[in-house]
Design an enzyme around this catalytic site. Structure first.
Site, PDB file in Angstrom:
ATOM      1  N   SER A 257      46.351  29.159 -91.798  1.00  0.00           N
ATOM      2  CA  SER A 257      45.227  28.263 -91.563  1.00  0.00           C
ATOM      3  C   SER A 257      44.450  28.709 -90.335  1.00  0.00           C
ATOM      4  CB  SER A 257      45.748  26.842 -91.343  1.00  0.00           C
ATOM      5  OG  SER A 257      44.744  25.978 -90.846  1.00  0.00           O
TER       6      SER A 257
ATOM      7  N   TYR B  24      50.908  20.148 -88.005  1.00  0.00           N
ATOM      8  CA  TYR B  24      50.403  21.091 -89.006  1.00  0.00           C
ATOM      9  C   TYR B  24      50.041  22.415 -88.339  1.00  0.00           C
ATOM     10  CZ  TYR B  24      47.492  23.036 -92.739  1.00  0.00           C
ATOM     11  OH  TYR B  24      46.943  23.862 -93.707  1.00  0.00           O
TER      12      TYR B  24
END
Length: 253
Positions: free
Chosen positions: A135, A148
């Site tokens: 990400s 996350y």
């Protein structure tokens, strides 16, 4: 026939990638915790691919699935695409510890379990590769995405290490680093993070499937998605950390 094994294949990026590789004539192995959704996806693809409901946090579930996939694939695995992952957005202190731990278990430990279970197949396939979903949050810790971000930093580090370590086995390890993507995982968040409101969500699951296809044709360790993120990544290499931190602070207000 080339073979790809996809985790988190029942929806979002995983499902879009399955559809793209199926159109290109690949043989698919599809893993997801949602067995019914996998069955529906496989039927939409002609019903000729292999599916298994798997919880990547359960070692026995992963081990049994890879043994069964080995039979289906005849000992061949060209690409392992680790796409399974979860997201919880919100102030760090408002998210229960059990949920933080679950994010890490699925996004990091689950990925590692699948990598280890797949290794014998990858090792015996010439030119095999692993593609991990990372990400843009692995570039600099993103407020309201703390656990996350932590999980994706771990995926980035694992990718970099295995890219070097597994080279001796003729296995190329890569990751996909992407900004926010319009998927159910992002759309279903009850907390709307300021950074999403400011940057928006323009990428689709189909866009990311295209990026996975591009990545499998290249040799870069980190496959960066979108001109915006590529520019930010390049700038972060030259700008002091305080500048990057300042940008993240502004975007997260």
């Amino acid at each position: 026939m080339n073979t790809i094994l996809i985790t988190g294949a029942a929806s979002g990026i995983g499902a879009a990638t399955a559809r793209l590789f199926a159109r290109e004539g690949w043989r698919l192995g599809l893993l997801d915790v949602n067995g019914d959704a996998l069955t529906n996806l496989n039927q939409s693809l002609g019903g000729k691919h292999w599916t298994r409901a798997v919880d990547v946090t359960d070692q026995a579930s992963v081990t049994d699935a890879l043994a069964a996939f080995d039979e289906f694939a005849g000992g061949r695995l060209d690409i392992l695409f680790n796409c399974a992952g979860i997201l919880r957005v919100g102030p760090f202190e408002d998210i229960p510890m059990a949920e933080h731990a679950r994010i890490l278990d699925i996004n990091v430990s689950g990925l590692m379990r699948v990598c280890l279970a797949s290794f014998p197949l990858l090792q015996q396939t010439d030119g095999a590769r692993v593609i991990n979903m990372s990400s843009a949050s692995a570039l600099y810790g993103t407020p309201h995405f703390a656990s996350y971000s932590a999980s994706k930093f771990a995926v980035r580090g694992l990718t970099e290490a295995l890219n070097i370590e597994w080279k001796r086995h003729d296995i190329l390890v890569q990751d996909i680093m992407t900004p926010f993507v319009k998927t159910p995982m992002v759309d279903n968040q009850s907390f709307r993070a300021p950074v999403i409101e400011r940057l928006g969500v323009s990428l689709t699951a189909e866009d990311l499937a295209d990026e996975v296809w591009k990545a499998h044709q290249g040799n870069e360790v980190h496959h960066l998605v979108s001109r915006q993120f590529k520019s930010l990544s390049l700038a972060s290499k030259w700008l002091p950390d305080r500048i990057t931190r300042g940008m993240m602070s502004v975007l997260s207000r």
